[in-house]
Design a protein around this motif. Structure first.
Motif, mmCIF file in Angstrom:
data_model
loop_
_atom_site.group_PDB
_atom_site.id
_atom_site.type_symbol
_atom_site.label_atom_id
_atom_site.label_comp_id
_atom_site.label_asym_id
_atom_site.label_seq_id
_atom_site.Cartn_x
_atom_site.Cartn_y
_atom_site.Cartn_z
ATOM 1 N N GLY A 1 -9.514 -31.510 -29.939
ATOM 2 C CA GLY A 1 -10.571 -31.042 -29.059
ATOM 3 C C GLY A 1 -10.566 -29.525 -29.047
ATOM 4 O O GLY A 1 -11.341 -28.861 -29.735
ATOM 5 N N SER A 2 -9.657 -28.980 -28.255
ATOM 6 C CA SER A 2 -9.433 -27.538 -28.210
ATOM 7 C C SER A 2 -7.927 -27.352 -28.111
ATOM 8 O O SER A 2 -7.385 -27.242 -27.011
ATOM 9 C CB SER A 2 -10.151 -26.915 -27.006
ATOM 10 N N PRO A 3 -7.224 -27.337 -29.242
ATOM 11 C CA PRO A 3 -5.761 -27.407 -29.226
ATOM 12 C C PRO A 3 -5.117 -26.241 -28.490
ATOM 13 O O PRO A 3 -5.358 -25.077 -28.793
ATOM 14 C CB PRO A 3 -5.386 -27.406 -30.712
ATOM 15 N N ASN A 4 -4.277 -26.577 -27.524
ATOM 16 C CA ASN A 4 -3.626 -25.554 -26.713
ATOM 17 C C ASN A 4 -2.666 -24.705 -27.522
ATOM 18 O O ASN A 4 -2.500 -23.510 -27.249
ATOM 19 C CB ASN A 4 -2.889 -26.208 -25.546
ATOM 20 N N VAL B 1 -16.832 -33.253 -18.734
ATOM 21 C CA VAL B 1 -16.319 -31.990 -19.252
ATOM 22 C C VAL B 1 -15.635 -32.255 -20.585
ATOM 23 O O VAL B 1 -14.809 -33.167 -20.701
ATOM 24 C CB VAL B 1 -15.318 -31.356 -18.268
ATOM 25 N N VAL B 2 -15.988 -31.460 -21.593
ATOM 26 C CA VAL B 2 -15.324 -31.545 -22.893
ATOM 27 C C VAL B 2 -14.730 -30.188 -23.224
ATOM 28 O O VAL B 2 -15.048 -29.181 -22.592
ATOM 29 C CB VAL B 2 -16.302 -31.993 -24.003
ATOM 30 N N MET B 3 -13.893 -30.150 -24.242
ATOM 31 C CA MET B 3 -13.118 -28.944 -24.521
ATOM 32 C C MET B 3 -13.768 -27.995 -25.514
ATOM 33 O O MET B 3 -13.309 -26.854 -25.662
ATOM 34 C CB MET B 3 -11.731 -29.334 -25.034
ATOM 35 N N SER B 4 -14.802 -28.442 -26.211
ATOM 36 C CA SER B 4 -15.389 -27.588 -27.240
ATOM 37 C C SER B 4 -16.846 -27.967 -27.483
ATOM 38 O O SER B 4 -17.289 -29.066 -27.143
ATOM 39 C CB SER B 4 -14.601 -27.718 -28.556
ATOM 40 N N ALA C 1 -14.543 -47.251 -10.431
ATOM 41 C CA ALA C 1 -14.469 -48.508 -9.684
ATOM 42 C C ALA C 1 -14.494 -48.297 -8.177
ATOM 43 O O ALA C 1 -14.879 -49.207 -7.434
ATOM 44 C CB ALA C 1 -13.205 -49.278 -10.078
ATOM 45 N N GLN C 2 -14.112 -47.105 -7.705
ATOM 46 C CA GLN C 2 -14.053 -46.912 -6.250
ATOM 47 C C GLN C 2 -15.443 -46.757 -5.618
ATOM 48 O O GLN C 2 -15.607 -46.985 -4.425
ATOM 49 C CB GLN C 2 -13.156 -45.717 -5.899
ATOM 50 N N CYS C 3 -16.460 -46.370 -6.397
ATOM 51 C CA CYS C 3 -17.869 -46.430 -5.961
ATOM 52 C C CYS C 3 -18.196 -45.611 -4.708
ATOM 53 O O CYS C 3 -19.245 -45.808 -4.107
ATOM 54 C CB CYS C 3 -18.300 -47.872 -5.708
ATOM 55 N N ARG C 4 -17.316 -44.712 -4.282
ATOM 56 C CA ARG C 4 -17.575 -43.960 -3.055
ATOM 57 C C ARG C 4 -17.793 -42.481 -3.328
ATOM 58 O O ARG C 4 -18.678 -41.864 -2.767
ATOM 59 C CB ARG C 4 -16.408 -44.101 -2.069
ATOM 60 N N LYS C 5 -16.972 -41.918 -4.186
ATOM 61 C CA LYS C 5 -16.959 -40.486 -4.405
ATOM 62 C C LYS C 5 -17.451 -40.154 -5.808
ATOM 63 O O LYS C 5 -17.318 -40.957 -6.732
ATOM 64 C CB LYS C 5 -15.535 -39.927 -4.225
ATOM 65 N N PRO C 6 -18.038 -38.964 -5.969
ATOM 66 C CA PRO C 6 -18.466 -38.552 -7.311
ATOM 67 C C PRO C 6 -17.272 -38.439 -8.249
ATOM 68 O O PRO C 6 -16.153 -38.147 -7.816
ATOM 69 C CB PRO C 6 -19.127 -37.194 -7.076
ATOM 70 N N VAL C 7 -17.525 -38.668 -9.524
ATOM 71 C CA VAL C 7 -16.469 -38.674 -10.534
ATOM 72 C C VAL C 7 -16.756 -37.624 -11.599
ATOM 73 O O VAL C 7 -17.844 -37.595 -12.183
ATOM 74 C CB VAL C 7 -16.340 -40.061 -11.201
ATOM 75 N N VAL C 8 -15.770 -36.770 -11.844
ATOM 76 C CA VAL C 8 -15.786 -35.837 -12.970
ATOM 77 C C VAL C 8 -14.845 -36.406 -14.022
ATOM 78 O O VAL C 8 -13.693 -36.744 -13.724
ATOM 79 C CB VAL C 8 -15.311 -34.427 -12.545
ATOM 80 N N LEU C 9 -15.328 -36.519 -15.243
ATOM 81 C CA LEU C 9 -14.509 -37.016 -16.346
ATOM 82 C C LEU C 9 -14.241 -35.883 -17.328
ATOM 83 O O LEU C 9 -15.171 -35.261 -17.834
ATOM 84 C CB LEU C 9 -15.218 -38.164 -17.071
ATOM 85 N N SER C 10 -12.969 -35.617 -17.584
ATOM 86 C CA SER C 10 -12.579 -34.656 -18.617
ATOM 87 C C SER C 10 -12.091 -35.419 -19.840
ATOM 88 O O SER C 10 -11.131 -36.197 -19.754
ATOM 89 C CB SER C 10 -11.465 -33.729 -18.111
ATOM 90 N N LEU C 11 -12.760 -35.205 -20.968
ATOM 91 C CA LEU C 11 -12.330 -35.803 -22.228
ATOM 92 C C LEU C 11 -11.423 -34.812 -22.945
ATOM 93 O O LEU C 11 -11.742 -33.637 -23.063
ATOM 94 C CB LEU C 11 -13.546 -36.145 -23.091
ATOM 95 N N TRP C 12 -10.287 -35.304 -23.442
ATOM 96 C CA TRP C 12 -9.266 -34.424 -23.998
ATOM 97 C C TRP C 12 -9.315 -34.308 -25.518
ATOM 98 O O TRP C 12 -8.695 -33.427 -26.080
ATOM 99 C CB TRP C 12 -7.883 -34.923 -23.580
ATOM 100 N N GLY C 13 -10.005 -35.196 -26.193
ATOM 101 C CA GLY C 13 -10.093 -35.098 -27.653
ATOM 102 C C GLY C 13 -9.796 -36.429 -28.306
ATOM 103 O O GLY C 13 -10.684 -37.048 -28.908
ATOM 104 N N SER C 14 -8.562 -36.898 -28.207
ATOM 105 C CA SER C 14 -8.216 -38.174 -28.838
ATOM 106 C C SER C 14 -8.915 -39.348 -28.167
ATOM 107 O O SER C 14 -9.040 -40.418 -28.765
ATOM 108 C CB SER C 14 -6.698 -38.385 -28.805
ATOM 109 N N ASP C 15 -9.388 -39.150 -26.927
ATOM 110 C CA ASP C 15 -10.137 -40.211 -26.254
ATOM 111 C C ASP C 15 -11.591 -40.255 -26.700
ATOM 112 O O ASP C 15 -12.334 -41.169 -26.338
ATOM 113 C CB ASP C 15 -10.057 -40.067 -24.732
ATOM 114 N N LEU C 16 -11.995 -39.278 -27.511
ATOM 115 C CA LEU C 16 -13.344 -39.282 -28.059
ATOM 116 C C LEU C 16 -13.330 -39.538 -29.562
ATOM 117 O O LEU C 16 -14.250 -40.142 -30.101
ATOM 118 C CB LEU C 16 -14.036 -37.941 -27.773
ATOM 119 N N TYR C 17 -12.287 -39.074 -30.226
ATOM 120 C CA TYR C 17 -12.194 -39.229 -31.678
ATOM 121 C C TYR C 17 -11.310 -40.387 -32.114
ATOM 122 O O TYR C 17 -11.196 -40.669 -33.296
ATOM 123 C CB TYR C 17 -11.639 -37.934 -32.298
#
Length: 305
Positions: A223-226, A114-117, A80-96
């Motif tokens: 995702g990639s369980p710690n 970025v994804v974990m596996s 939403a800030q529309c100014r700076k580049p955004v990196v998104l890290s998906l943790w697992g439960s937000d994809l499954y």
């Protein structure tokens, strides 16, 4: 490089450890977390996330080079800030899990994902970068079992099976872990105790890893369980369902067991307890050391900027 990190959980050890390593390499961070209680068994409401929007918009004007959105639910605020580049890290439960549509809607708009596996990348079906969360090999290392059991207060005449999650997190499938341990309990010469460990200081987790005879993970998705990588670093044998990158992480590690069949998991856990040996997992854990994963994340930042 100055990074604004957005998160739903500012206490996540793997995120904070990665940022600590990146700070040693010249990256500075400010962290904004969604208000409210996001622990297992609790839930934030829509108003918690709506209140997060203006705080991100205000903070994003303070000279950052990029926004790093940790977890899919923070991506809309970052974008939403529309100014700076955004990196998104998906943790697992937000994809499954149930918020998958939100994550997928944001993925094409982010500058880097970025994804974990590899499994997550295949499931996402888009080009992205695989960076598993790293394990701190200085913190997690093999130690004497007797000393560790004294530290955590576990009896020495029982088999101790570690389940490092709260039973309230349904995705971890505690009832399945309970069934497996109950089945093994009648097949071995000593009592088998299933130990649920959660909400403890992360600094104490290596003691639990070294005190246990095996780690049992029965998750429905990951995702990639710690916990698996931390167990590897401590040479703790792992018995796990075939989720996320678990099979990849355990390739060549013995003793260990990966299966989606309960009978296989019972047999695998029984064999590990009866053998009474530690694994060779530490060598496998070096691939996902904090140093290695921090280097890969820094390459993502530099590419985006």
């Amino acid at each position: 490089m100055h990074v604004l990190a957005l998160t739903t959980n500012d206490d996540a050890p793997f995120m904070n450890e990665q940022m600590r390593l990146l700070e040693r390499r010249g990256v500075s961070f400010s962290t904004l977390s969604v208000s409210g209680d996001g622990r297992a068994g609790h839930s934030r409401g829509p108003t918690d996330y709506l209140r997060f929007f203006p705080s991100v918009l205000r903070e994003s004007t303070n000279g950052y080079d990029l926004i790093h959105a940790h977890y899919g639910l923070t991506a809309p605020m970052g974008l939403a800030q529309c100014r700076k580049p955004v990196v998104l890290s998906l943790w697992g439960s937000d994809l499954y899990g149930p918020i998958e549509p939100i994550s997928r809607a944001c993925v094409p708009i982010c500058d880097e994902v970025v994804v974990m596996s590899e499994e997550m990348r295949e499931y996402l079906g888009r080009e992205c970068t695989v960076v598993p969360d790293g394990v701190d090999l200085e913190k997690f290392h093999p130690g004497p079992r007797r000393d560790a059991r004294e530290a955590v207060g576990w009896a020495g005449d029982e088999y101790q099976v570690l389940f490092p999650y709260t039973p309230k997190r349904t995705v971890k499938n505690y009832p399945r872990a309970r069934r497996i341990v109950n089945a093994v309990n009648g097949l071995v010469d000593r009592p088998v105790r299933l130990r649920t460990v959660y909400d403890v200081d992360h600094e104490t987790i290596p003691d639990y890893m070294n005190a246990a005879d095996a780690l049992l993970m029965t998750s429905d998705s990951e995702g990639s369980p710690n916990s698996v990588k931390e167990a590897l670093a401590c040479n703790l044998p792992v018995v796990a369902t075939d989720v996320g990158d678990v099979r990849t992480r355990l390739e060549g590690v013995s003793p260990s067991c990966v299966s989606d069949d309960d009978e296989d998991l019972v047999d695998g856990l029984r064999e590990i307890l009866e053998r009474g040996e530690r694994s060779n997992g530490r060598e496998a854990a070096r691939e996902v050391s904090l140093d290695n994963t921090a280097t890969r994340m820094l390459e993502v930042y530099e590419r985006v900027v």
